[in-house]
Design a protein around this motif. Sequence first.
Motif, PDB file in Angstrom:
ATOM      1  N   ASN A  45       0.824  -1.203   0.000  1.00 58.58           N
ATOM      2  CA  ASN A  45       0.000   0.000   0.000  1.00 58.58           C
ATOM      3  C   ASN A  45       0.863   1.259   0.000  1.00 58.58           C
ATOM      4  N   ASN A  46       1.900   1.262   0.839  1.00 60.43           N
ATOM      5  CA  ASN A  46       2.852   2.382   0.859  1.00 60.43           C
ATOM      6  C   ASN A  46       3.501   2.576  -0.503  1.00 60.43           C
ATOM      7  N   ALA A  47       3.897   1.460  -1.116  1.00 62.22           N
ATOM      8  CA  ALA A  47       4.555   1.518  -2.416  1.00 62.22           C
ATOM      9  C   ALA A  47       3.619   2.118  -3.463  1.00 62.22           C
ATOM     10  N   ILE A  48       2.351   1.719  -3.410  1.00 62.56           N
ATOM     11  CA  ILE A  48       1.372   2.245  -4.375  1.00 62.56           C
ATOM     12  C   ILE A  48       1.102   3.724  -4.111  1.00 62.56           C
ATOM     13  N   GLN A  49       0.711   4.047  -2.865  1.00 66.71           N
ATOM     14  CA  GLN A  49       0.274   5.408  -2.536  1.00 66.71           C
ATOM     15  C   GLN A  49       1.419   6.417  -2.502  1.00 66.71           C
ATOM     16  N   HIS A  50       2.475   6.076  -1.744  1.00 67.86           N
ATOM     17  CA  HIS A  50       3.562   7.036  -1.520  1.00 67.86           C
ATOM     18  C   HIS A  50       4.674   6.886  -2.550  1.00 67.86           C
ATOM     19  N   GLY A  51       5.071   5.655  -2.798  1.00 68.86           N
ATOM     20  CA  GLY A  51       6.173   5.423  -3.729  1.00 68.86           C
ATOM     21  C   GLY A  51       5.817   5.840  -5.143  1.00 68.86           C
ATOM     22  N   ASN A  52       4.771   5.224  -5.666  1.00 67.67           N
ATOM     23  CA  ASN A  52       4.386   5.498  -7.054  1.00 67.67           C
ATOM     24  C   ASN A  52       3.288   6.545  -7.171  1.00 67.67           C
ATOM     25  N   LYS A  53       2.912   7.152  -6.040  1.00 63.61           N
ATOM     26  CA  LYS A  53       1.872   8.195  -6.028  1.00 63.61           C
ATOM     27  C   LYS A  53       0.605   7.733  -6.769  1.00 63.61           C
ATOM     28  N   ALA A  54       0.282   6.452  -6.611  1.00 62.67           N
ATOM     29  CA  ALA A  54      -0.909   5.861  -7.233  1.00 62.67           C
ATOM     30  C   ALA A  54      -0.964   6.082  -8.744  1.00 62.67           C
ATOM     31  N   ASN A  55       0.192   6.197  -9.362  1.00 67.64           N
ATOM     32  CA  ASN A  55       0.266   6.362 -10.815  1.00 67.64           C
ATOM     33  C   ASN A  55       0.136   4.979 -11.464  1.00 67.64           C
ATOM     34  N   PRO A  56      -0.981   4.722 -12.170  1.00 60.65           N
ATOM     35  CA  PRO A  56      -1.226   3.384 -12.722  1.00 60.65           C
ATOM     36  C   PRO A  56      -0.215   2.975 -13.791  1.00 60.65           C
ATOM     37  N   GLU A  57       0.597   3.929 -14.253  1.00 57.30           N
ATOM     38  CA  GLU A  57       1.604   3.570 -15.254  1.00 57.30           C
ATOM     39  C   GLU A  57       2.898   3.081 -14.612  1.00 57.30           C
ATOM     40  N   LYS A  58       2.974   3.218 -13.298  1.00 56.51           N
ATOM     41  CA  LYS A  58       4.164   2.730 -12.589  1.00 56.51           C
ATOM     42  C   LYS A  58       3.854   1.377 -11.971  1.00 56.51           C
ATOM     43  N   ASN A  59       4.861   0.535 -11.915  1.00 57.33           N
ATOM     44  CA  ASN A  59       4.663  -0.823 -11.424  1.00 57.33           C
ATOM     45  C   ASN A  59       5.213  -1.042 -10.019  1.00 57.33           C
ATOM     46  N   ILE A  60       4.660  -2.048  -9.386  1.00 56.55           N
ATOM     47  CA  ILE A  60       5.157  -2.550  -8.105  1.00 56.55           C
ATOM     48  C   ILE A  60       5.651  -3.963  -8.374  1.00 56.55           C
ATOM     49  N   GLU A  61       6.770  -4.285  -7.766  1.00 56.89           N
ATOM     50  CA  GLU A  61       7.301  -5.635  -7.908  1.00 56.89           C
ATOM     51  C   GLU A  61       7.352  -6.267  -6.523  1.00 56.89           C
ATOM     52  N   VAL A  62       6.821  -7.463  -6.403  1.00 58.48           N
ATOM     53  CA  VAL A  62       6.889  -8.184  -5.132  1.00 58.48           C
ATOM     54  C   VAL A  62       7.602  -9.501  -5.391  1.00 58.48           C
ATOM     55  N   ALA A  63       8.688  -9.715  -4.677  1.00 55.29           N
ATOM     56  CA  ALA A  63       9.438 -10.955  -4.814  1.00 55.29           C
ATOM     57  C   ALA A  63       9.422 -11.671  -3.475  1.00 55.29           C
ATOM     58  N   PHE A  64       9.602 -12.979  -3.543  1.00 55.17           N
ATOM     59  CA  PHE A  64       9.581 -13.769  -2.317  1.00 55.17           C
ATOM     60  C   PHE A  64      10.726 -14.767  -2.335  1.00 55.17           C
ATOM     61  N   LYS A  65      11.363 -14.940  -1.191  1.00 55.40           N
ATOM     62  CA  LYS A  65      12.332 -16.029  -1.085  1.00 55.40           C
ATOM     63  C   LYS A  65      12.344 -16.582   0.332  1.00 55.40           C
ATOM     64  N   SER A  66      12.831 -17.806   0.451  1.00 51.95           N
ATOM     65  CA  SER A  66      12.879 -18.406   1.784  1.00 51.95           C
ATOM     66  C   SER A  66      14.237 -19.046   1.996  1.00 51.95           C
ATOM     67  N   LYS A  67      14.655 -19.008   3.256  1.00 56.14           N
ATOM     68  CA  LYS A  67      15.906 -19.657   3.625  1.00 56.14           C
ATOM     69  C   LYS A  67      15.772 -20.114   5.070  1.00 56.14           C
ATOM     70  N   ASP A  68      16.029 -21.373   5.312  1.00 55.59           N
ATOM     71  CA  ASP A  68      15.831 -21.948   6.646  1.00 55.59           C
ATOM     72  C   ASP A  68      14.428 -21.605   7.138  1.00 55.59           C
ATOM     73  N   ASN A  69      14.322 -20.946   8.290  1.00 54.41           N
ATOM     74  CA  ASN A  69      13.007 -20.589   8.811  1.00 54.41           C
ATOM     75  C   ASN A  69      12.642 -19.141   8.521  1.00 54.41           C
ATOM     76  N   MET A  70      13.330 -18.537   7.578  1.00 52.58           N
ATOM     77  CA  MET A  70      13.115 -17.120   7.302  1.00 52.58           C
ATOM     78  C   MET A  70      12.419 -16.928   5.958  1.00 52.58           C
ATOM     79  N   LEU A  71      11.294 -16.229   5.993  1.00 50.72           N
ATOM     80  CA  LEU A  71      10.610 -15.862   4.757  1.00 50.72           C
ATOM     81  C   LEU A  71      10.904 -14.393   4.492  1.00 50.72           C
ATOM     82  N   SER A  72      11.267 -14.070   3.265  1.00 54.14           N
ATOM     83  CA  SER A  72      11.566 -12.676   2.908  1.00 54.14           C
ATOM     84  C   SER A  72      10.685 -12.236   1.753  1.00 54.14           C
ATOM     85  N   PHE A  73      10.083 -11.079   1.921  1.00 58.36           N
ATOM     86  CA  PHE A  73       9.289 -10.477   0.855  1.00 58.36           C
ATOM     87  C   PHE A  73       9.970  -9.157   0.490  1.00 58.36           C
ATOM     88  N   ILE A  74      10.207  -8.963  -0.802  1.00 59.49           N
ATOM     89  CA  ILE A  74      10.875  -7.739  -1.257  1.00 59.49           C
ATOM     90  C   ILE A  74       9.866  -6.953  -2.085  1.00 59.49           C
TER      91      ILE A  74
END
Length: 132
Positions: A45-74
């Motif tokens: 939500n922050n990325a959409i509203q503040h980062g990209n100022k809700a500009n529909p021409e700008k994209n958000i990228e969400v990546a995910f990875k896991s290692k041992d017991n750690m989940l990471s979302f980028i």
Amino acid sequence: QKMTFTSKSENIVLVEKLVDDVCDLFNVSEDHYGNILIAITEAVNNAIQHGNKANPEKNIEVAFKSKDNMLSFIIKDQGEGFAFDELKDPTSPENLESPSGRGVFLMRNLADKVEFADNGSKVTLNFNISQN
């Protein structure tokens, strides 16, 4: 695993689905699931509203990875970033009424580790999902 979508708030459902799938896959407990879902949707939500100022021409990228017991979302936006180290504390009395400024505070409380990069236009949220 990576997904890209436009800066429209209705795309949050895609992220919720990703979190659901990941949490199912790793048998994440109900408590952890709630925290992960809230923190990730806040970040997006922050990325959409503040980062990209809700500009529909700008994209958000969400990546995910896991290692041992750690989940990471980028979460990455195409904005100019922000001064993430100068955020006011939303719990201090003079900021309690302020409608903004809670997102990052929430993320820091819910995730085990929050890291900003690229001037704040990229945030990594780490969750330790070990059951103890």
